[in-house]
Motif scaffolding. Structure first.
Motif, PDB file in Angstrom:
ATOM      1  N   THR A  39     -15.240  36.364  -2.842  1.00  0.00           N
ATOM      2  CA  THR A  39     -15.002  37.232  -3.496  1.00  0.00           C
ATOM      3  C   THR A  39     -15.590  38.382  -2.495  1.00  0.00           C
ATOM      4  OG1 THR A  39     -14.887  36.557  -5.752  1.00  0.00           O
ATOM      5  CG2 THR A  39     -15.176  38.962  -5.354  1.00  0.00           C
ATOM      6  N   LEU A  47     -16.564  42.238  -2.548  1.00  0.00           N
ATOM      7  CA  LEU A  47     -16.679  43.403  -3.302  1.00  0.00           C
ATOM      8  C   LEU A  47     -16.145  44.827  -2.589  1.00  0.00           C
ATOM      9  CD1 LEU A  47     -19.743  42.714  -5.387  1.00  0.00           C
ATOM     10  CD2 LEU A  47     -17.615  42.092  -5.997  1.00  0.00           C
ATOM     11  N   CYS A  67     -19.091  35.896  -9.333  1.00  0.00           N
ATOM     12  CA  CYS A  67     -17.947  35.643  -8.379  1.00  0.00           C
ATOM     13  C   CYS A  67     -17.782  34.395  -7.844  1.00  0.00           C
ATOM     14  CB  CYS A  67     -17.989  36.860  -7.483  1.00  0.00           C
ATOM     15  SG  CYS A  67     -19.471  36.894  -6.682  1.00  0.00           S
ATOM     16  N   ASP A  99     -10.767  38.230  -8.108  1.00  0.00           N
ATOM     17  CA  ASP A  99     -11.702  39.185  -8.667  1.00  0.00           C
ATOM     18  C   ASP A  99     -12.815  38.559  -9.377  1.00  0.00           C
ATOM     19  OD1 ASP A  99      -9.693  40.893  -8.330  1.00  0.00           O
ATOM     20  OD2 ASP A  99      -8.701  40.632 -10.263  1.00  0.00           O
ATOM     21  N   PRO A 100     -13.885  39.416  -9.308  1.00  0.00           N
ATOM     22  CA  PRO A 100     -15.192  38.843 -10.264  1.00  0.00           C
ATOM     23  C   PRO A 100     -14.719  38.247 -11.701  1.00  0.00           C
ATOM     24  CG  PRO A 100     -15.580  40.987  -9.116  1.00  0.00           C
ATOM     25  CD  PRO A 100     -14.114  40.755  -9.136  1.00  0.00           C
TER      26      PRO A 100
END
Length: 297
Positions: free
Chosen positions: A134, A136, A16, A143-144
């Motif tokens: 990023t 999570l 990421c 986005d990853p």
């Protein structure tokens, strides 16, 4: 799309975009996020001539591979891993000039968990609340990485650093985490707090960017039930109903109702970011005389 970009050839287990995060937004429910091993992130940027706030790629265990659309300078730091350019060995922890069209690969980590790939000019994705990180938990930021994704690169800011040696502590055989007790230490019995300071824990495979989970002896509670939701700081040792401490890392929730037995200061969290599953963990109460915790019980 500009030619100052990279294409993801192999995304790896979890790669990421990360920078120094977006602090100051906890009141909005937004975690800080940012590089878990901040010293490694800063070093990678310095090696390629970036400012410390430039975005890097953070890999997890299996590394990643990217194809550069433009000639640029890169550096890989953090967890030790094999580095190759078009399949040929390249140095780890040093600036490397990559020609346009070449594939840079950071392989599976041999010591540690997370590698940091810096590119001259930084990864230039769109900032959200002042950061390209990023997150999570909240889903903010890019986005990853996925195979085939294209990420823009910024313009280089300065010449790469010249380094004869790169500081690298390496992964310790045991993760030692000093902590300050509280604010909810009174929710645990004296036996429970003794277990925290002397118990033999290990890193759980369920750990992630949100928190480092532990396996080991549960902490005995003095009270039943849970708290009303309250603020949670980075480094909090939150204890869910199973009694096993969870160390909150950069993508942690900003509030929670499980009691916090202690807080690990931020300067000790980079080591937690590189601790592999199964690594022994020892929590040491700060302010004790050297050796006291080891001899108590």
């Amino acid at each position: 799309m500009t030619d100052r970009a990279l294409t993801v050839v192999r995304a790896g287990a979890l790669t990421c975009v990360q920078d120094l995060g977006r602090p100051g937004h906890a009141h909005l429910g937004v975690p800080r996020s940012g590089a878990l091993d901040e010293p490694a992130h800063r070093l990678a940027n310095r090696l390629v001539g970036n400012g410390t706030s430039a975005a890097t790629l953070e890999t997890t265990l299996t590394g990643c591979a990217v194809r550069l659309r433009t000639a640029t300078t890169v550096a890989v730091t953090g967890a030790a891993c094999p580095v190759t350019v078009d399949g040929r060995p390249a140095p780890w922890g040093a600036p490397v000039r990559i020609p346009a069209g070449a594939v840079l690969e950071a392989g599976t980590a041999t010591h540690g968990v997370r590698c940091y790939l810096a590119f001259a000019g930084g990864v230039d994705t769109e900032p959200v609340l002042g950061s390209r990180a990023t997150d999570l938990l909240s889903g903010l930021g890019p986005d990853p990485l996925s195979d085939g994704a294209v990420l823009p690169l910024g313009a280089p800011h300065g010449p790469p650093a010249v380094a004869d040696a790169v500081p690298h502590a390496g992964q310790a055989a045991e993760l030692v985490l000093p902590f300050l007790p509280g604010p909810r230490a009174d929710w645990f019995t004296a036996t429970g707090l003794h277990t925290l300071a002397t118990g033999r824990f290990r890193v759980s495979p369920a750990s992630n960017r949100i928190g480092l989970r532990t396996e080991g002896p549960p902490l005995e509670r003095a009270r039943d039930g849970e708290l009303p939701s309250e603020g949670m700081p980075l480094g909090a040792l939150q204890v869910p109903p199973d009694g096993l401490p969870v160390l909150f890392l950069h993508d942690h929730p900003t509030t929670g109702g499980y009691p916090v037995a202690g807080v690990v200061p931020e300067r000790f969290l980079a080591a937690a970011a590189q601790a592999t599953p199964g690594t022994p963990v020892r929590f040491v109460r700060m302010g004790r005389r050297p050796g006291r915790a080891a001899h108590s019980g």
